[in-house]
Design an enzyme around this catalytic site. Structure first.
Site, PDB file in Angstrom:
ATOM      1  N   LYS A 180       0.854  -0.960  -0.004  1.00  0.00           N
ATOM      2  CA  LYS A 180       0.081  -0.110   0.049  1.00  0.00           C
ATOM      3  C   LYS A 180       0.879   1.343  -0.023  1.00  0.00           C
ATOM      4  O   LYS A 180       1.831   1.323   0.770  1.00  0.00           O
ATOM      5  CB  LYS A 180      -0.788  -0.009   1.144  1.00  0.00           C
ATOM      6  CG  LYS A 180      -1.942   1.142   1.228  1.00  0.00           C
ATOM      7  CD  LYS A 180      -2.627   1.254   2.600  1.00  0.00           C
ATOM      8  CE  LYS A 180      -3.683   0.185   2.652  1.00  0.00           C
ATOM      9  NZ  LYS A 180      -4.358   0.252   3.977  1.00  0.00           N
ATOM     10  N   LYS A 182       0.695   5.281   0.461  1.00  0.00           N
ATOM     11  CA  LYS A 182      -0.259   6.707   0.780  1.00  0.00           C
ATOM     12  C   LYS A 182      -0.193   7.609  -0.143  1.00  0.00           C
ATOM     13  O   LYS A 182       1.088   8.204  -0.798  1.00  0.00           O
ATOM     14  CB  LYS A 182       0.640   7.028   2.279  1.00  0.00           C
ATOM     15  CG  LYS A 182       0.279   6.214   3.268  1.00  0.00           C
ATOM     16  CD  LYS A 182      -1.196   6.106   3.781  1.00  0.00           C
ATOM     17  CE  LYS A 182      -1.172   5.172   5.298  1.00  0.00           C
ATOM     18  NZ  LYS A 182      -2.562   5.281   5.687  1.00  0.00           N
ATOM     19  N   ASP A 211      -4.015   4.286  -0.781  1.00  0.00           N
ATOM     20  CA  ASP A 211      -4.641   4.768   0.368  1.00  0.00           C
ATOM     21  C   ASP A 211      -4.767   6.336   0.550  1.00  0.00           C
ATOM     22  O   ASP A 211      -3.477   6.868   0.926  1.00  0.00           O
ATOM     23  CB  ASP A 211      -4.244   4.302   1.556  1.00  0.00           C
ATOM     24  CG  ASP A 211      -5.032   4.621   2.922  1.00  0.00           C
ATOM     25  OD1 ASP A 211      -6.052   5.333   2.748  1.00  0.00           O
ATOM     26  OD2 ASP A 211      -4.694   3.999   4.185  1.00  0.00           O
ATOM     27  N   ASN A 213      -6.574   8.305   2.829  1.00  0.00           N
ATOM     28  CA  ASN A 213      -6.977   8.876   3.786  1.00  0.00           C
ATOM     29  C   ASN A 213      -7.718  10.022   3.869  1.00  0.00           C
ATOM     30  O   ASN A 213      -7.511  10.970   4.558  1.00  0.00           O
ATOM     31  CB  ASN A 213      -5.742   9.039   4.608  1.00  0.00           C
ATOM     32  CG  ASN A 213      -4.845   7.772   5.108  1.00  0.00           C
ATOM     33  OD1 ASN A 213      -3.815   7.858   4.760  1.00  0.00           O
ATOM     34  ND2 ASN A 213      -5.660   6.946   6.042  1.00  0.00           N
ATOM     35  N   GLU A 263     -12.216   1.905   7.745  1.00  0.00           N
ATOM     36  CA  GLU A 263     -11.539   2.107   9.066  1.00  0.00           C
ATOM     37  C   GLU A 263     -12.098   3.019   9.901  1.00  0.00           C
ATOM     38  O   GLU A 263     -11.897   3.154  11.335  1.00  0.00           O
ATOM     39  CB  GLU A 263      -9.961   2.152   8.657  1.00  0.00           C
ATOM     40  CG  GLU A 263      -9.739   3.615   8.237  1.00  0.00           C
ATOM     41  CD  GLU A 263      -8.316   3.693   7.835  1.00  0.00           C
ATOM     42  OE1 GLU A 263      -7.506   4.213   8.406  1.00  0.00           O
ATOM     43  OE2 GLU A 263      -7.872   3.229   6.680  1.00  0.00           O
ATOM     44  N   HIS A 313      -8.445  -3.858   8.556  1.00  0.00           N
ATOM     45  CA  HIS A 313      -7.387  -2.651   8.752  1.00  0.00           C
ATOM     46  C   HIS A 313      -6.543  -3.475   9.755  1.00  0.00           C
ATOM     47  O   HIS A 313      -6.665  -3.747  11.026  1.00  0.00           O
ATOM     48  CB  HIS A 313      -8.159  -1.717   9.219  1.00  0.00           C
ATOM     49  CG  HIS A 313      -6.960  -0.453   9.380  1.00  0.00           C
ATOM     50  ND1 HIS A 313      -7.101   0.599  10.089  1.00  0.00           N
ATOM     51  CD2 HIS A 313      -6.396   0.134   8.405  1.00  0.00           C
ATOM     52  CE1 HIS A 313      -6.340   1.549   9.967  1.00  0.00           C
ATOM     53  NE2 HIS A 313      -5.951   1.336   8.580  1.00  0.00           N
TER      54      HIS A 313
END
Length: 390
Positions: A180, A182, A211, A213, A263, A313
């Site tokens: 993964k 970011k 990801d 976020n 998550e 997660h």
């Protein structure tokens, strides 16, 4: 004689990055600010809240509550509200024991945050207690034998240059089937060089997950998915905040990349909404936030009905990780598990350690319950002195 819950208490734990790296000035920026949601308020350490339970026949169980950004509010909910209500209750299924407390919290508007995380940690502890009393691994208690779980590794955090991201990815992915990265910088134009560099670095045989976020708005996310064509992205995680179900639904309609998330949700019903209204095909609950083992059993059924898969997660301390692996072994709809590699003594120095087979699959810890046995001597260095006393 009826077996009752004799004690239950919470212990907030902190492993500061300053202690890990030998001073505040030595903490790498990619550790302080690894992702989009830590750009304004840096991450100073790893946190969780242990939940320690005993029964009147001498069995013990351990749970864990999600810790970010601080473990103390959750501990207050458990020690001041939940423990007085639970101690002395006959042992039943964990969801039955906490049902009145859940209704109480929801009626007061505590549908998200520390109250739900407190319920999660207590539920895990009570399931672990049940499994210890039965002398069975948690996965076996739930109807399945512990088995190796497919994994991917995370994360490559925010790094200054695409070349640094590529080198970090090569080192990180090693024996894993995927990894993964970011993303979620100010624009897709800033993220794309890192994505392209990492895809080239790990090669076509490794899965690449992204990801964000919650770092994009809809226009930015739409620009991003257009630019990702041809890069074989396994999933795009949290491109938008979970509350933006309409934006997620529209985004899912214009891209073939599976959208992932969950998550940051606190109830199975919220995850069901993400699968139904928002069209997420991969959901990523935190067992230490979503309602513990009891909630994960509900989520598994929801995902099966919705045609979605679960990719738990994989963050937190060792209890949450180990419990998640036992659930992954027992639930029929889990596709893969996240192996987080950010420094975390609460994961790596407390209790039984997760091991891997030759193909990189994770093995749930052996023994009764989720396999993690923790005593005061194990966690004392991470707890305030006043919280270690029984």
């Amino acid at each position: 004689m009826t077996v009752k819950l004799e004690t239950i208490r919470a212990v907030p734990l902190t492993a500061s990055f300053a202690a890990i790296y030998g001073g505040e000035d030595r903490i790498p920026q990619e550790i302080l600010r690894p992702a989009s949601h830590f750009q304004s308020i840096p991450r100073r350490g790893q946190y969780c809240t242990l939940v320690l339970a005993t029964s009147s026949d001498g069995a013990q169980g351990v749970g864990e509550c999600f810790g970010l950004p601080t473990p103390y509010p959750v501990a207050e909910f458990i020690n001041r509200v939940m423990a007085p209500a639970l101690i002395g209750m006959p042992l039943e299924t964990p969801s039955a024991m906490t049902a009145a407390l859940k209704r109480f919290f929801l009626a007061l508007g505590h549908t998200r945050g520390p109250a739900m995380e407190a319920l999660s940690g207590v539920d895990i502890a009570l399931w672990d207690l049940d499994a210890h009393r039965a002398g069975k691994p948690l996965a076996t208690l739930l109807g399945a034998a512990p088995r190796p779980i497919e994994t991917y590794v995370s994360p490559v955090p925010f790094l200054p240059t695409p070349e640094q991201s590529a080198e970090a990815a090569r080192r990180l992915v090693a024996s894993f089937a995927g990894m993964k990265l970011k993303i979620g910088r100010k624009s897709a134009a800033e993220d794309m060089p890192h994505i392209v560099a990492v895809r080239e670095a790990i090669g076509p045989d490794k899965k690449l997950m992204l990801d964000a976020n919650c770092g994009y708005d809809f226009d930015g996310a739409r620009e991003l998915v257009g630019a990702l064509a041809g890069l074989d992205i396994a999933w795009l995680e949290e491109p938008l905040p979970p509350e933006d179900t309409e934006g997620l639904r529209k985004l899912a309609r214009i891209t073939d990349i599976p959208l992932a998330g969950g998550e940051n949700e606190f109830t199975p019903e919220a995850l069901d909404r993400l699968m139904g209204e928002a069209g997420l095909r991969i959901i990523q609950p935190n067992v230490s936030r979503i309602g513990g083992v009891s909630a994960m059993l509900e989520v598994n059924g929801m995902a099966q009905r919705r045609g979605a898969t679960i990719a738990p997660h994989g963050v937190g301390g060792n209890v949450a990780v180990s419990c998640s692996l036992h659930l992954a072994a027992a639930l029929g709809n889990v596709s893969t598990f996240e192996v987080n590699r950010l420094p975390n003594p609460l994961r790596d120095q407390l209790g039984a350690q997760v091991t891997f087979d030759e193909t990189g699959r994770a093995l749930p810890p052996s023994g009764a319950g989720h396999g993690v046995e923790i005593g005061e001597a194990d966690y004392r260095e991470f707890a305030d002195s006043e919280t270690t006393a029984a």
